[in-house]
Design a protein around this motif. Structure first.
Motif, PDB file in Angstrom:
ATOM      1  N   TYR A 292       0.850  -1.186   0.000  1.00  0.00           N
ATOM      2  CA  TYR A 292       0.000   0.000   0.000  1.00  0.00           C
ATOM      3  C   TYR A 292       0.891   1.243   0.000  1.00  0.00           C
ATOM      4  O   TYR A 292       2.014   1.224   0.494  1.00  0.00           O
TER       5      TYR A 292
ATOM      6  N   GLN B 185       0.826   5.251   1.281  1.00  0.00           N
ATOM      7  CA  GLN B 185       0.099   6.165   2.151  1.00  0.00           C
ATOM      8  C   GLN B 185       0.686   7.567   2.040  1.00  0.00           C
ATOM      9  O   GLN B 185       1.803   7.819   2.481  1.00  0.00           O
TER      10      GLN B 185
ATOM     11  N   GLY C 200      -1.320  12.323   5.685  1.00  0.00           N
ATOM     12  CA  GLY C 200      -2.667  12.683   6.092  1.00  0.00           C
ATOM     13  C   GLY C 200      -3.780  11.883   5.444  1.00  0.00           C
ATOM     14  O   GLY C 200      -4.955  12.202   5.616  1.00  0.00           O
ATOM     15  N   GLN C 201      -3.422  10.842   4.708  1.00  0.00           N
ATOM     16  CA  GLN C 201      -4.416  10.029   4.008  1.00  0.00           C
ATOM     17  C   GLN C 201      -4.378   8.584   4.478  1.00  0.00           C
ATOM     18  O   GLN C 201      -3.440   8.165   5.154  1.00  0.00           O
ATOM     19  N   GLY C 202      -5.400   7.838   4.115  1.00  0.00           N
ATOM     20  CA  GLY C 202      -5.387   6.421   4.391  1.00  0.00           C
ATOM     21  C   GLY C 202      -4.553   5.686   3.360  1.00  0.00           C
ATOM     22  O   GLY C 202      -4.271   6.206   2.276  1.00  0.00           O
ATOM     23  N   PRO C 203      -4.140   4.468   3.658  1.00  0.00           N
ATOM     24  CA  PRO C 203      -3.366   3.684   2.695  1.00  0.00           C
ATOM     25  C   PRO C 203      -4.163   3.397   1.432  1.00  0.00           C
ATOM     26  O   PRO C 203      -5.380   3.198   1.478  1.00  0.00           O
TER      27      PRO C 203
ATOM     28  N   PHE D  47      -4.212   0.865  -1.961  1.00  0.00           N
ATOM     29  CA  PHE D  47      -3.739  -0.420  -2.467  1.00  0.00           C
ATOM     30  C   PHE D  47      -2.853  -0.241  -3.690  1.00  0.00           C
ATOM     31  O   PHE D  47      -3.158   0.528  -4.610  1.00  0.00           O
TER      32      PHE D  47
ATOM     33  N   LEU E 112       3.680   0.844   2.714  1.00  0.00           N
ATOM     34  CA  LEU E 112       3.331  -0.150   3.718  1.00  0.00           C
ATOM     35  C   LEU E 112       3.197  -1.532   3.085  1.00  0.00           C
ATOM     36  O   LEU E 112       2.643  -1.671   2.002  1.00  0.00           O
TER      37      LEU E 112
END
Lengths: 110, 118
Positions: free
Chosen positions: B35, B37, B40-43, B45, B91
Motif C-alpha cells: 500500500y 500512504q 494525512g491520508q489512508g493507505p 492499495f 506499507l
C-alpha cells in the motif's frame, strides 16, 4: 464513486470517557470491515473486525457496530486512555484489497 | 512472534534515482500486499501477491513501479526514476489466508518505509 470515509477528521475526548468514531461506506456489496489504529511513525495496527452478517462485535474495551441499512460503521472505545491517541481508520474489503477512509485523529485529554 | 518487517525505514532519494523497498512478511503468510500512504491520508492499495504469484497490480501508479516476491516470502517494491510525487510511506501487509474469500481476513501491517524524493 464508491468510497469508505469517516464522518469527522478529529475527535477530542476526556480521559476515562467513551469514544465513538464513525465511518460511512457506500459499497453495499462489501462483506468484511476492519478498524485499524495508526500511531505516528508506525503501520496500521489491527483493532477489531466484523463480517457483514453481524451487527455487533466486542473486543477488549472496543465494540464495532455495523448498520447495513444506512451503510454505517462505528467504533466505540470504552474508558479512553492516553495510549488510545492515534489515527483510526475503517477499511472495507473489496475482493482481496482493503479500501481505507482518510481517518479520524483521536486526541485524549488528561 | 515476529511481525511484518520493512527496510529501510527511511529513504531519501534524488529525483531520477531507483529505489528498492523490502518487506519480510510474517512467516507462513500466503498473501502479501503493498500500500502507499500519502501524508494525512489512508493507505491506498498497490499490489497483491498470493505466494509468488502477483495476482493484482492494478494499484501501481505507473510502469515505474514494479514488485516481486520470487520465492513466496520476501517481497521487494522497486521504483524506477523516482519523482517527487512518489514521496509517501510504503506499507507492506501480510495475511495467513488466501485473499478474496468469504471469511475474515486480517491483514497485518509492517511499520512502513518513508520515502522522500528530493
Amino acid at each position: 464513486g464508491e468510497s469508505v470515509g469517516l464522518h469527522l477528521p478529529t475527535l477530542s475526548v476526556q480521559e476515562g470517557d467513551n469514544s465513538i468514531i464513525n465511518c460511512a461506506y457506500s459499497n453495499s456489496a462489501s462483506d468484511y470491515f476492519i478498524w485499524y489504529k495508526q500511531e505516528s511513525g508506525k503501520g496500521p495496527q489491527f483493532i477489531i473486525d466484523i463480517r457483514s452478517n453481524m451487527d455487533k462485535r466486542q473486543g477488549q474495551r472496543v465494540t464495532v457496530l455495523l448498520n447495513k441499512t444506512v451503510k454505517h460503521l462505528s467504533l466505540q472505545i470504552a474508558a479512553t486512555q492516553p495510549g488510545d491517541s492515534a489515527v483510526y481508520f475503517c477499511a472495507e474489503r473489496r475482493v482481496h484489497k482493503l479500501s481505507f477512509g482518510a481517518g479520524t485523529t483521536v486526541t485524549v485529554r488528561a | 512472534g515476529a511481525g511484518v518487517s520493512q527496510s529501510p525505514r527511511y529513504k531519501v532519494a534524488k529525483r531520477g534515482q531507483d529505489v528498492a523497498l523490502r518487506c519480510d512478511p510474517i512467516s507462513g503468510h500466503v498473501s502479501l500486499f503493498w500500500y502507499q500512504q500519502a501524508l494525512g491520508q489512508g493507505p491506498e492499495f498497490l499490489t497483491y501477491f498470493q505466494n509468488e504469484a502477483q495476482l493484482d497490480k492494478s494499484g501501481l501508479p505507473s510502469d515505474r513501479f514494479f514488485a516481486e516476491r520470487p520465492e513466496g516470502s520476501v517481497s521487494t517494491l522497486k521504483i524506477q526514476r523516482t519523482q517527487q510525487e512518489d514521496s509517501a510511506v510504503y506499507l507492506c501487509a501480510s495475511s495467513p489466508r488466501l485473499a478474496g474469500g468469504r471469511g475474515q481476513e486480517t491483514q497485518y501491517f509492517g511499520p512502513g518505509t518513508r520515502l522522500l524524493v528530493l
